[in-house]
Design an enzyme around this catalytic site. Structure first.
Site, short mmCIF file in Angstrom:
data_model
loop_
_atom_site.label_atom_id
_atom_site.label_comp_id
_atom_site.label_asym_id
_atom_site.label_seq_id
_atom_site.Cartn_x
_atom_site.Cartn_y
_atom_site.Cartn_z
N ASP A 16 0.87 -1.18 0.00
CA ASP A 16 0.00 0.00 0.00
C ASP A 16 0.91 1.23 0.00
OD1 ASP A 16 -2.22 1.68 0.19
OD2 ASP A 16 -2.23 1.58 2.39
N GLU A 76 -1.56 -1.47 -4.69
CA GLU A 76 -2.83 -0.76 -4.87
C GLU A 76 -2.67 0.37 -5.87
OE1 GLU A 76 -6.23 -0.08 -1.81
OE2 GLU A 76 -4.80 1.56 -1.57
N ASP A 148 -2.12 1.09 7.22
CA ASP A 148 -1.42 0.85 5.96
C ASP A 148 -0.96 -0.61 5.84
OD1 ASP A 148 -1.19 3.73 4.87
OD2 ASP A 148 -0.49 3.88 6.93
#
EC number: 3.1.21.10
Length: 175
Positions: A16, A76, A148
């Site tokens: 992420d 992502e 995260d």
């Protein structure tokens, strides 16, 4: 790049990306079985110039990749918001997040935030608490230190879920 095996256990890292905190999560997947390996985040100091922060993210991810030896990676995708400068900076962190595994010869898949939420929770507009609840069910040994890191585990789970169809598509087209 490493081929996507259809059978056998595979170690996956989810990433992420972010300039302040880049979350990472490593799982092993075999069929429908998911096993938690590790998670954490790379947090460069806020007072560093952008180039040094990007370097710190790269070095941190390279260390994680070296330690945990994933076979596949998932990152992502960035969503565009009203602040174009912030979006560009996040895009740079995302580029580093994709480059680090590629430098280790690891294939990198990309997933939209809504796809991650829909895969893990069942709803594309799930919130952080819903993701955390599902992570406790899917990976009971995981205790992510940050949102995260939790998001990174969700990204890895998404890849574990979708990799079978990706591998089959690649096999059909002869890659």
């Amino acid at each position: 790049m490493t081929a996507l095996p259809i059978r056998g256990p595979v170690r996956i890292i989810g990433i992420d990306p972010g300039l302040r905190r880049t979350g990472w999560g490593v799982i092993e997947a075999e069929g429908n079985r998911l096993i938690y390996v590790a998670c954490g985040s790379v947090e460069p100091p806020d007072d560093l110039p952008l180039s040094s922060r990007l370097l710190a993210i790269h070095e941190g991810l390279a260390s994680v990749l070296s330690d945990h030896k994933p076979m596949e990676a998932a990152v992502e995708q960035t969503f565009v918001n009203k602040d174009g400068v912030a979006t560009l900076k996040l895009g740079q962190a995302r580029g580093v997040a994709m480059l680090a595994p590629a430098m280790f010869g690891i294939s990198v898949a990309e997933y939209a935030p809504n796809q991650v939420k829909k895969t893990v929770v069942g709803a594309g507009h799930a919130d952080k608490q819903q993701i955390a609840m599902m992570l406790k069910i899917l990976l009971p040994k995981a205790e992510p230190p940050s949102a995260d890191a939790a998001d990174a585990l969700a990204i890895a789970i998404t890849h574990a879920h979708h990799r079978q169809s990706t591998a089959l598509r690649l096999k059909v087209v002869g890659v």
